[in-house]
Design an enzyme around this catalytic site. Structure first.
Site, PDB file in Angstrom:
ATOM      1  N   SER A 151     -10.590   0.288   6.740  1.00 53.33           N
ATOM      2  CA  SER A 151      -9.876   0.522   5.371  1.00 53.33           C
ATOM      3  C   SER A 151      -9.281  -0.881   4.729  1.00 53.33           C
ATOM      4  O   SER A 151      -8.887  -0.673   3.466  1.00 53.33           O
ATOM      5  CB  SER A 151      -8.661   1.498   5.490  1.00 53.33           C
ATOM      6  OG  SER A 151      -9.124   2.915   5.483  1.00 53.33           O
ATOM      7  N   LYS A 179       0.728  -1.030  -0.215  1.00 52.41           N
ATOM      8  CA  LYS A 179      -0.067  -0.095  -0.164  1.00 52.41           C
ATOM      9  C   LYS A 179       0.914   1.199  -0.063  1.00 52.41           C
ATOM     10  O   LYS A 179       1.942   1.323   0.577  1.00 52.41           O
ATOM     11  CB  LYS A 179      -0.876  -0.018   1.371  1.00 52.41           C
ATOM     12  CG  LYS A 179      -2.018   1.054   1.291  1.00 52.41           C
ATOM     13  CD  LYS A 179      -2.939   0.845   2.606  1.00 52.41           C
ATOM     14  CE  LYS A 179      -3.875   1.987   2.341  1.00 52.41           C
ATOM     15  NZ  LYS A 179      -4.770   1.872   3.645  1.00 52.41           N
ATOM     16  N   SER A 227      -9.230   2.865   2.618  1.00 52.59           N
ATOM     17  CA  SER A 227      -8.185   3.358   1.932  1.00 52.59           C
ATOM     18  C   SER A 227      -7.330   2.489   1.193  1.00 52.59           C
ATOM     19  O   SER A 227      -6.456   2.753   0.427  1.00 52.59           O
ATOM     20  CB  SER A 227      -7.464   4.500   2.494  1.00 52.59           C
ATOM     21  OG  SER A 227      -6.595   3.772   3.743  1.00 52.59           O
TER      22      SER A 227
END
Length: 463
Positions: free
Chosen positions: A176, A76, A152
């Site tokens: 997330s 990520k 996210s």
């Protein structure tokens, strides 16, 4: 069978049996990433990925059998990666290349993982949809490319669902990991506080934690096993007393609710996801009881959540964004910065006190239960552009079921439930006791074996 059709565990087995090389596997994924740019899964592709794969092949040839040796995966874009651009989803940091890995990335690389690149994220992880000014396209669910794959960790979920990465590193501050997993028919695990270290970040109240997104429970446990090694000095760090990939050896008592905690009805498909899961749990011999929602999102809690997010995002932005570059931030991030600039120390401490009471209420009401069962999201993946207007309110209405687990520091996992008549995925949310991560994963594996969900891939998987 094409390489991406194998699970991560199967790919590692094939690597160990010399049926495929890490370089061949990495080339396969890099080709797929290039061909499916329209999904918005990756921000940056690692230009040294093939070199990393060749190094992994040499390590294996020398007898090394590190846990993830040669396995490609996405990281990520909120986690620092030495030598690979890390933007934090912000145009203000579009050229930033860290000199060092974050603690978790270091663990993944030591275990032999090959970093394919950085998966798409929202700016500083502030929203439950993945759209920024670094990438041309938002991260979308491959099952319906006109809809967000949440956030996210949207890029991570998109990558795994579309066959662009076998598993993915992700992080979760209010849902997330879990909400993107739900939009993409995947498994997403948020560990207990302290199981995965946030180093080098430091905070007395850390609601965010890193974890895996995967196609199977076993793959999620495989990745989490490597990530679960606390950094020296971690205030909350701990080591599990048993392997994270064990079996369930007892029947559990499970609390259930579907109430959103807001002046809003539960979505019918979210209700269906919970009811069908409860039926499977009962068939497996577990006791399931429906109870009232322990605490609601009253005005004080909603205000405290916004205050806390504004403080967290504001602190990160002020530390990382170069002077004179704040105009490059997205409107919602600037909105949070404006709120942050008005906050007093008393506002910040008071918001923590409100959220601590809120989380404590949940823990006290579910004290006699092993696991809690709720929807993951209140409805299907939403269309691109859905969160226009009062973003904080719209995001909370859709992702209302997940934040309490972050505040309480307990483990939580989203599992696939079903795909509705429109072809849209829905997930179900299971929350365990603090530091009972292995038990929660074992329950998830039991549900997987009982075929709670069917393996189903989007069109891009076959392309």
């Amino acid at each position: 069978m094409k390489p991406h059709e194998l699970t991560a565990a199967q790919q590692l087995e094939a690597l160990n049996d010399n049926e495929i090389s890490s370089r061949e596997l990495t080339e396969h994924y890099l080709d797929r990433i290039e061909r499916h740019k329209e999904l918005g899964a990756f921000v940056t592709v690692n230009e040294n990925a093939l070199e990393e794969a060749a190094k992994a092949d040499r390590r294996r040839a020398s007898g090394d059998r590190a846990a993830l040796l040669g396995l490609p995966l996405g990281v990520k874009d909120l986690a620092a990666t030495a030598g690979i651009r890390t933007t934090f989803g912000s145009a203000a940091l579009k050229d930033f290349v860290p000199l060092e890995d974050s603690w978790t990335v270091r663990l993944l690389r030591q275990a032999g993982a090959v970093v394919l690149g950085k998966t798409n994220t929202s700016e500083f992880g502030a929203t439950c949809y993945t759209e920024n000014d670094v990438t041309e396209k938002p991260a979308v669910t491959p099952y319906a490319p006109t809809r967000y794959s949440s956030g996210s960790s949207g890029g991570a979920a998109t990558a795994v669902a579309a066959g662009l990465s076998p598993v993915a590193h992700a992080s979760d501050g209010a849902g997330s990991i879990r909400t993107p997993a739900a939009t993409c028919h995947l498994v997403g695990m948020k560990p207990s506080r302290g199981l995965v270290s946030p180093a080098p970040a430091t905070s007395f109240l850390s609601a965010s934690i890193e974890g895996p997104i995967a196609r199977t429970v076993a793959d999620a446990a495989l990745l989490l096993d490597v990530m679960a090694s606390p950094a020296p000095g971690d205030l909350y760090g701990w080591h599990p007393a048993r392997p994270l990939h064990g079996t369930l050896d007892r029947k559990l008592t499970i609390a259930l609710w579907t109430d959103t905690g807001l002046d809003q009805a539960v979505d019918p498909e979210a209700e269906l996801a919970v009811r069908r899961t409860a039926d499977v749990l009962a068939e497996l011999g577990h006791e399931v009881r429906e109870i009232p929602l322990p605490a609601r999102y009253d005005e004080s809690v909603s205000r405290a959540i916004l205050t806390w997010f504004a403080y967290q995002v504001g602190a990160v932005a002020r530390m990382t964004v170069p002077a004179g570059s704040t105009h490059l931030l997205r409107p919602y991030t600037r909105h949070l910065l404006d709120i942050n600039d008005t906050l007093s120390a008393n506002d910040i401490v008071s918001s923590q006190a409100v959220l601590a009471r809120y989380a404590s209420t949940f823990l006290s009401k579910v004290h006699d239960y092993d696991v809690v069962l709720t929807p993951t999201t209140n409805g299907a993946p939403v269309p691109i552009g859905h969160f226009v207007g009062d973003e904080a309110d719209l995001m909370l209405k859709w992702s209302c079921h997940t934040p309490w687990a972050n505040l309480a520091g307990v483990p939580a996992i989203s599992l696939p439930s079903h795909v509705d008549d429109d072809g849209l995925p829905h997930g179900v949310h299971l929350v365990g006791r603090h530091r009972h991560d292995a038990e929660l994963l074992a329950l998830a594996a039991q549900l997987e074996s009982a075929q709670l969900w069917k393996e189903l891939h989007p069109p891009s998987w076959h392309e």
